[in-house]
Motif scaffolding. Sequence first.
Motif, mmCIF file in Angstrom:
data_model
loop_
_atom_site.group_PDB
_atom_site.id
_atom_site.type_symbol
_atom_site.label_atom_id
_atom_site.label_comp_id
_atom_site.label_asym_id
_atom_site.label_seq_id
_atom_site.Cartn_x
_atom_site.Cartn_y
_atom_site.Cartn_z
ATOM 1 N N ASP A 59 -11.462 9.948 57.981
ATOM 2 C CA ASP A 59 -11.015 9.623 56.627
ATOM 3 C C ASP A 59 -12.072 9.958 55.593
ATOM 4 O O ASP A 59 -13.275 9.874 55.860
ATOM 5 C CB ASP A 59 -10.675 8.133 56.518
ATOM 6 N N THR A 102 -7.278 12.558 55.006
ATOM 7 C CA THR A 102 -7.496 12.439 56.443
ATOM 8 C C THR A 102 -7.439 13.820 57.070
ATOM 9 O O THR A 102 -6.575 14.626 56.721
ATOM 10 C CB THR A 102 -6.429 11.540 57.101
ATOM 11 N N GLU A 106 -8.555 4.869 53.881
ATOM 12 C CA GLU A 106 -7.639 4.084 54.719
ATOM 13 C C GLU A 106 -6.391 4.857 55.138
ATOM 14 O O GLU A 106 -5.514 4.298 55.792
ATOM 15 C CB GLU A 106 -7.184 2.823 53.970
ATOM 16 N N SER A 128 -16.690 4.076 60.799
ATOM 17 C CA SER A 128 -15.815 5.218 60.548
ATOM 18 C C SER A 128 -15.968 6.244 61.667
ATOM 19 O O SER A 128 -17.047 6.413 62.235
ATOM 20 C CB SER A 128 -16.169 5.875 59.211
ATOM 21 N N GLN A 164 -15.003 4.351 52.402
ATOM 22 C CA GLN A 164 -14.198 4.604 53.597
ATOM 23 C C GLN A 164 -12.724 4.659 53.238
ATOM 24 O O GLN A 164 -12.170 3.706 52.677
ATOM 25 C CB GLN A 164 -14.445 3.520 54.641
#
Length: 398
Positions: A289, A379, A309, A68, A307
């Motif tokens: 993210d 995000t 997307e 990430s 995590q």
Amino acid sequence: MSAIDVPVGISWTKLLAVVVLATVLGGVGAGFVSTDIFDATTQPSPAPLGGDSASEVAGITVTATDPSNVRNEAGDAGVVAGALGGRLDLERDVSRVGFVVRSRLPNGTWVVVDRASVESIQSGTDAIDLATVVGGPNTTYLDHTQSDGFDVATPGSTARRDGAVAVTAHLYADGQRVATVTDTDGYAFVVDRPAGRTVGGPNENTVTASGDGASSSNDQSETRSDSTRSAGGGAGGSETENGAEANRTTALFGAQDVLPGSRGTSTAQLSNPRDESVTATFAVGGAVDDENGLTEPEATVDDTATQGELSDHLAVRIAITRESGGRSYLVGSTDGYVSLADAVETTRSLELDPNETVSVVVEWRVDAAVGNEIQSDRTTLSVHCTFEPSTTLLAAIA
């Protein structure tokens, strides 16, 4: 990675269910650089073989997903982790396979990060899944001490970092090593360090879709969030007025709870902090993210519980607008958007008058065909700006 090196006899059909692994005590852990199998300062390569050629005994494929992206005030890369997987295919029976996992340090040398072994393996059936032996969905490629060379030293800047992971398999039969096979996969991620002075943020500039993006209609909903705070003129941060940090500002933009087919706009204002003309260089930083929890529909299609997307599915265009109405595109154009991943590290320079204020406008959209994996994800994107004395002014003085 926490394998246990306790060799056990097992049947091939029960391998994935009952294989017992362990960490070999000798030579495992941070700082252990090995020259076994290959020179630790070079790309991994197989050792000399005895007996059959490697291809006649086994084949190995390694996959290492990208870590990430990282953003923090210190520019610290921290723990670098991803999903390590792959497979070992056997062409003949072997009595034991010893696995060695190495990761490439920022200085180019290789360090051993794990070892494991599997006993009594027969060919002709399924391959060995590396994720069950030396990998998995959250494998540490480098710990925080090993990743120091990936850190970002300059506030208000972004750097793309590249690394690699190699898995070597030593294959033994009748007490003799019959082959060694190695495969390597690379990875990349972005380390983003905001300037001491920032404007906007993941909450202040959050844009959410208000329409029913889950319906059968392809109608797009649009919402707008404008940040009226401006950075410049010494406002915000702890920098001195004449310090180098006073010439840097970071604008942060956020999007969350986005639905398929939605679009939105966020705006932040940046001001020339100097009483003279400057060249303002705008650079797109990293997109970070946040999974922000898993909804029930999302959990069924999302296998990365830590995590998000969303950034993978955002298309953006970023414009810089003047109070006079002039507009220059940093990313995209009047007629087009680009993927957020392709926007990172894009730069553009503009001449600004003393105390002139401009607006950075981020427009985003999500395709209506995107699935539930983006539900609840968030995000944040950074745009860094550096203000330097105008090149035109410097040329006139010279």
